[in-house]
Enzyme design. Structure first.
Site, PDB file in Angstrom:
ATOM      1  N   GLU A  84       0.777  -1.238   0.000  1.00 18.72           N
ATOM      2  CA  GLU A  84       0.000   0.000   0.000  1.00 18.72           C
ATOM      3  C   GLU A  84       0.811   1.292   0.000  1.00 18.72           C
ATOM      4  O   GLU A  84       0.307   2.333   0.448  1.00 18.72           O
ATOM      5  CB  GLU A  84      -0.919  -0.005   1.230  1.00 18.72           C
ATOM      6  CG  GLU A  84      -0.207   0.157   2.595  1.00 18.72           C
ATOM      7  CD  GLU A  84       0.140  -1.143   3.307  1.00 18.72           C
ATOM      8  OE1 GLU A  84       0.261  -2.184   2.635  1.00 18.72           O
ATOM      9  OE2 GLU A  84       0.294  -1.123   4.540  1.00 18.72           O
TER      10      GLU A  84
ATOM     11  N   GLU B  35      -5.705  -2.721  -0.456  1.00 17.18           N
ATOM     12  CA  GLU B  35      -4.592  -1.759  -0.520  1.00 17.18           C
ATOM     13  C   GLU B  35      -5.113  -0.326  -0.568  1.00 17.18           C
ATOM     14  O   GLU B  35      -4.555   0.567   0.064  1.00 17.18           O
ATOM     15  CB  GLU B  35      -3.689  -2.038  -1.726  1.00 17.18           C
ATOM     16  CG  GLU B  35      -3.131  -3.458  -1.797  1.00 17.18           C
ATOM     17  CD  GLU B  35      -2.482  -3.961  -0.524  1.00 17.18           C
ATOM     18  OE1 GLU B  35      -1.895  -3.157   0.215  1.00 17.18           O
ATOM     19  OE2 GLU B  35      -2.582  -5.183  -0.259  1.00 17.18           O
TER      20      GLU B  35
HETATM   21  N1  TRP Z   1       1.233  -4.439   3.852  1.00 13.57           N
HETATM   22  C1  TRP Z   1       0.969  -5.427   2.852  1.00 13.57           C
HETATM   23  C2  TRP Z   1      -0.531  -5.700   2.893  1.00 13.57           C
HETATM   24  O1  TRP Z   1      -1.027  -6.469   3.619  1.00 13.57           O
HETATM   25  C3  TRP Z   1       1.658  -6.717   3.020  1.00 13.57           C
HETATM   26  C4  TRP Z   1       3.129  -6.806   3.061  1.00 13.57           C
HETATM   27  C5  TRP Z   1       3.947  -6.837   4.136  1.00 13.57           C
HETATM   28  C6  TRP Z   1       3.962  -7.088   1.992  1.00 13.57           C
HETATM   29  N2  TRP Z   1       5.195  -7.118   3.798  1.00 13.57           N
HETATM   30  C7  TRP Z   1       5.250  -7.294   2.482  1.00 13.57           C
HETATM   31  C8  TRP Z   1       3.724  -7.215   0.650  1.00 13.57           C
HETATM   32  C9  TRP Z   1       6.286  -7.649   1.659  1.00 13.57           C
HETATM   33  C10 TRP Z   1       4.770  -7.550  -0.165  1.00 13.57           C
HETATM   34  C11 TRP Z   1       6.044  -7.787   0.326  1.00 13.57           C
HETATM   35  O2  TRP Z   1      -1.286  -5.082   2.268  1.00 13.57           O
HETATM   36 ZN    ZN Z   2      -2.638  -5.029   4.333  1.00 11.16          ZN
END
Ligand code: TRP
Ligand code: ZN
Length: 881
Positions: free
Chosen positions: A265, A299
């Site tokens: 995101e 997202e």
């Molecule tokens: N914040 C992301 C979500 O849940 C997930 C996420 C955390 C992520 N670490 C990551 C995505 C590493 C890709 C790679 O929406």
């Molecule tokens: Zn998330």
């Protein structure tokens, strides 16, 4: 216990010593490396503290207030840069690092995929790029300049708005992006390369024009159309339901095929796994379309729940993830088929999160400690976290919940906060006490409820006794009773809803939410004129296991009549569990298997009832093995597969005619559909096709001819990927050569489509055919396969690790095979390797022979000298060492 183990504890949290007023980054992309110049305006919160920055990149130079530091003025150790003495007031620090994105196979920090550059910084990737306070409670305004070759990197993106750009000598150009919203480093993103763009726009309710841009490889551009529409729906929904508007003039989504998870995101510049952006009727199933809509929503919703209000520290991850999963679940449910979506979410929770909670990785929604944060992007933080948010909603109602959300944003917009802050906003906005509710964040383990009911004809009361027990987990033995909302209704013996009165209320009602918050409690329902069957935990009102001594007849009554679609489905699940248990007993005592005629009859009636086809399909879902052995120790996995398979077989045989009837009905529905293009994704058609494909899987068990029909009609019926894949999935376990022929043709037909090849590998990895391990080994050599691409690894090796008969093969071959590949992958992508290690989570609960075989492989992994801390944390926990 391994050496050099560093455990991070929530209780040790300390506020940062410095603030960053501004950060100005310049990326200069060269042929073999990228230079990053990072200029920060740093403000000490307290005088006299050394300045400690996180980082692991090659350090070229440090300049403090214009003066280049010499080596004795700083120290580098354990991914930290310490500058011993810094000014008492605001100072400028400029750090230059050199990165090698083409060599970075971790897919964290700055890396190359295809010929393009991408970043992934959550949770701690930014420290691979530069030296910084890489923690979510240090928020700053980012300005990013990117310099690169015009032909190799025509598109160069970062967060916020494009504020300037220009041409340089030697066919190079530059762009400058500025994000007006302060953010932590994990939300920083950069993308550079040759990308096509699909554009759209959205006008917010206050009249702001937002440009929507989807960046893909040029050949994939048209396939982003559905994702673009999904984004518009998500933006509209967040305004309508949560009163939340988008805040920048541009929203970009970039699709990349090498990606560790689903999507990210980053502020104004989301980066997505291609799997959650690209779709066409010929390449994506209905389930894929639905997943795209859900992840795009997820997202996008993070813009408020995650970005505008972020986490104080990574222990609070569920603050943004649990809440955002709840929001994406509600978005999907409001879009279509609420009942079926809810059941789907519960099924994922019960077969995967409950297992996590009962194993070596058990941790609370807000973990108390971690070694490697990447290991804590778990089902518990995401899915159980979403259930915790859903319980606020159940207790406070939609209106009360929205009041809580409003107060949360009023208090915390622009801040980095904790799960307690969220809970306080919910409590204060509604004038209620939610102190005990905090236990949902601190106690791991799935609560178990034992229930029983008594009817008193004389007093016309029904009493429900509830007793709760929170099982011990590796982190905590004794636990306190939790607040458990139990939604309930009553049915009479004809299945009609029965109104009742609770003590202290004036009006009769047909449904209520009991607040069960002591170890043991009795709830009395008044004015109940006749015997009743309770419909419990409606809508799955809490993430618990509930046991009530229903008779089979009670369950059939609930299955036939309950107005709550979850409870109705749950009645069928309980009937399946009982039938399964009798099969397991029969197998153990070498008795003939029971036929389950009554269950077949009840299911037949349910199929013939006037209900949504998608709901009929979920009624035919037999609990997964993981659900069936959830309270068992000394598991023999093979027996579970056999007893479950036998159950499916006997039900399918006795329901043959019904199955055929409804399959033909589904074909008819699709043919006569009012929709102009019946092969396209549409929720109504998806429901019909989901029923058809489920019936096909059952049908193959009952009717030998069906394989031949599928083969003969394959090309004619494969009008879209849902059908094509549905037919292949239905015959995937059959030993007949025709299965191989069809699968090979499928692989050849789609050889050029990366995402469809993932499906090809899933079919190979999940087949129960006896030759599966050989087929998997052969597939590893397939030109479309790559160990460096996480989607490929998850498709082939991930599905194999969930393939119960083969992964748990009695000779240990499955364990050995997976361990070999874990060790290979761990050398370059610890995050992906450590996910695969968790296939061994069942270790402690296995029967002794398999446990011994697993131990050999786990010890082999553990002994590996260069093992990543990601994988090591998991192996150590599994082996309790
Ligand atoms: N914040 C992301 C979500 O849940 C997930 C996420 C955390 C992520 N670490 C990551 C995505 C590493 C890709 C790679 O929406
Ligand atoms: Zn998330």
């Amino acid at each position: 216990m391994s050496e050099n183990k560093v455990v991070h504890y929530l209780k040790d949290y300390q506020a940062p010593d410095f603030a960053v007023a501004e950060i100005d980054l310049t990326y200069t992309i060269e042929e073999a490396y990228t230079l990053v110049r990072n200029r920060m305006m740093i403000v000490p919160h307290e005088v006299g503290r050394p300045c400690v920055l996180d980082g692991s990149a090659e350090l070229l130079q440090i300049v403090l207030n214009g003066k280049c530091l010499s080596p004795h003025e700083y120290a580098i150790a354990d991914e930290k840069l310490t500058i011993h003495t810094v000014p008492d007031t605001q100072f400028e620090l400029e750090i230059t690092t050199r990165l090698y994105p083409a060599q970075n196979k971790t897919l964290m920090g700055l890396y190359e995929s295809g010929d393009n550059l991408y970043t992934q910084n959550e949770p701690e990737g930014f420290r691979k790029i530069t030296y910084y306070f890489d923690r979510p409670d240090v928020m700053s305004q980012f300005t990013t300049t990117i310099i690169g070759d015009k032909r190799r990197y025509p598109v160069m993106l970062s967060n916020g708005n494009l504020i300037d750009s220009g041409e340089l000598d030697n066919d190079r150009h530059w762009v400058c992006w500025r994000d007006p919203f302060a953010k932590p480093s994990y939300l920083f993103a950069l993308v550079a390369g040759q990308l096509a763009v699909l554009e759209g726009n959205f006008t917010t309710r206050s009249g702001k024009e937002v440009a929507l841009k989807f960046y893909t490889r040029p050949e994939d551009r048209e396939k982003a159309g559905f994702a673009l529409e999904s984004l518009k729906h998500a933006m509209q929904w967040d305004e309508d339901r949560f009163n939340l508007e988008y805040d920048l003039n541009i929203f970009m989504v970039v699709a990349v095929s090498d990606f560790n998870m689903g999507a990210m995101e980053n502020k104004g510049l989301n980066i997505f796994n291609t799997k959650y952006v690209l779709a066409s009727n010929d390449t994506a199933t209905d389930a894929d379309f639905e997943a795209i809509e859900g992840v795009i929503g997820h997202e996008y919703f993070h813009n408020w729940t995650g970005n505008r209000v972020t986490c104080r520290d990574w222990f609070q991850l569920s603050l943004k993830e649990g809440l955002t999963v709840f929001r994406d679940q509600e978005f999907s449910a409001d879009r279509a088929s609420r009942a079926v979506r809810r059941i789907h979410n519960v099924r994922v929770l019960r077969s995967m999160q409950f297992a996590e909670d009962a194993g070596p990785m058990a941790h609370p929604v807000r973990p108390a400690s971690y070694e490697e944060m990447n290991n804590f992007y778990t089902l518990t933080v995401y899915e159980k976290g979403a259930e915790v948010v859903r319980m606020y909603h159940t207790l406070l109602g939609e209106e009360g919940f929205q009041k809580g959300m409003q107060l949360y944003f009023q208090r915390h917009d622009g801040q980095a906060v904790t799960c307690d802050d969220f809970r306080a906003a919910m409590a204060d906005a509604n004038g209620v006490n939610l102190d005990q509710f905090a236990l949902w964040y601190s106690q791991a383990g799935t609560p178990q409820i034992k229930a029983h009911g008594d009817y008193d004809a004389h007093n016309q009361t029904f009493s429900l006794h509830l007793r709760q027990f929170i099982p011990p987990t590796p982190d905590m033995a004794d636990k306190q009773p939790m607040v458990i909302p139990v939604k309930i209704g009553l049915l009479d013996k004809n299945g009609a809803s029965v109104a009742f009165k609770m003590a202290g209320t004036a009006d009769k009602t047909e449904e209520t939410v009991l607040v069960f918050n002591q170890t043991e409690q009795t709830f009395v329902f008044h004015d109940v004129a006749k015997e009743v069957v309770p419909s419990l935990l409606r809508g799955f009102s809490a993430p618990v296991r509930l046991d009530y001594p229903y008779s089979d007849a009670d369950l059939m009554l609930l299955l036939a009549h309950d107005s709550d679609s979850f409870a109705r489905w749950e009645a069928a699940q309980t009937l399946y569990r009982r039938a399964f248990a009798s099969n397991l007993d029969a197998l153990a005592s070498v008795q003939p298997l029971p036929q389950h005629a009554e269950l077949a009859q009840a299911l037949t009636s349910a199929l013939n009832a006037d209900i949504d086809p998608a709901y009929k399909a979920v009624l035919l879902q037999v609990p997964t093995e993981a659900e069936l052995w959830e309270d068992v120790s000394s598991i023999n996995p093979e027996q579970y597969v056999c007893a479950r398979q036998a159950l499916l077989q006997s039900l399918a045989s006795s329901m043959q005619d019904t199955l055929t009837h409804w399959r033909e009905w589904a074909d008819e529905q699709e043919r006569n559909s009012r929709h102009h293009a019946p092969q396209e994704y549409h929720p109504d058609l998806a429901g019909v096709r989901s029923l058809r494909n489920t019936l096909l899987q059952w049908g193959v068990l009952a009717t030998a001819d069906l394989l031949h029909n599928i083969v003969n009609e394959f090309s004619q019926r494969a009008t879209n990927m849902t059908h094509e894949y549905g037919m292949l999935a239905a015959i995937n376990h059959l030993s007949d050569d025709k299965r191989n022929d069809l699968l090979n043709q499928f692989g050849q037909r789609h050889a050029q489509d990366d995402l469809v090849m993932d499906k090809y590998f899933i079919l190979i990895g999940s087949s129960q055919r006896p030759d599966t391990l050989q087929q998997v080994e052969k597939a590893l050599q397939h030109p479309a396969f790559s160990l460096e691409n996480p989607n490929k690894v998850r498709s082939l090796l991930g599905s194999f690790s969930r393939n119960i008969p083969h992964f748990h093969a009695a000779d240990g071959s499955g364990y050995r095979f997976l361990a070999d590949y874990i060790l290979r992958i761990d050398e370059f992508n610890p995050q992906v390797a450590s996910r695969l290690v968790q296939a061994f989570n069942l270790y402690d609960r296995l029967e002794p022979q398999r446990k011994t075989l697993m131990a050999e492989q786990l010890q082999r992994i553990q002994k590996d000298e260069g093992l990543s801390k990601d994988s090591r944390e998991i192996v150590d926990k599994i082996l309790h060492s």
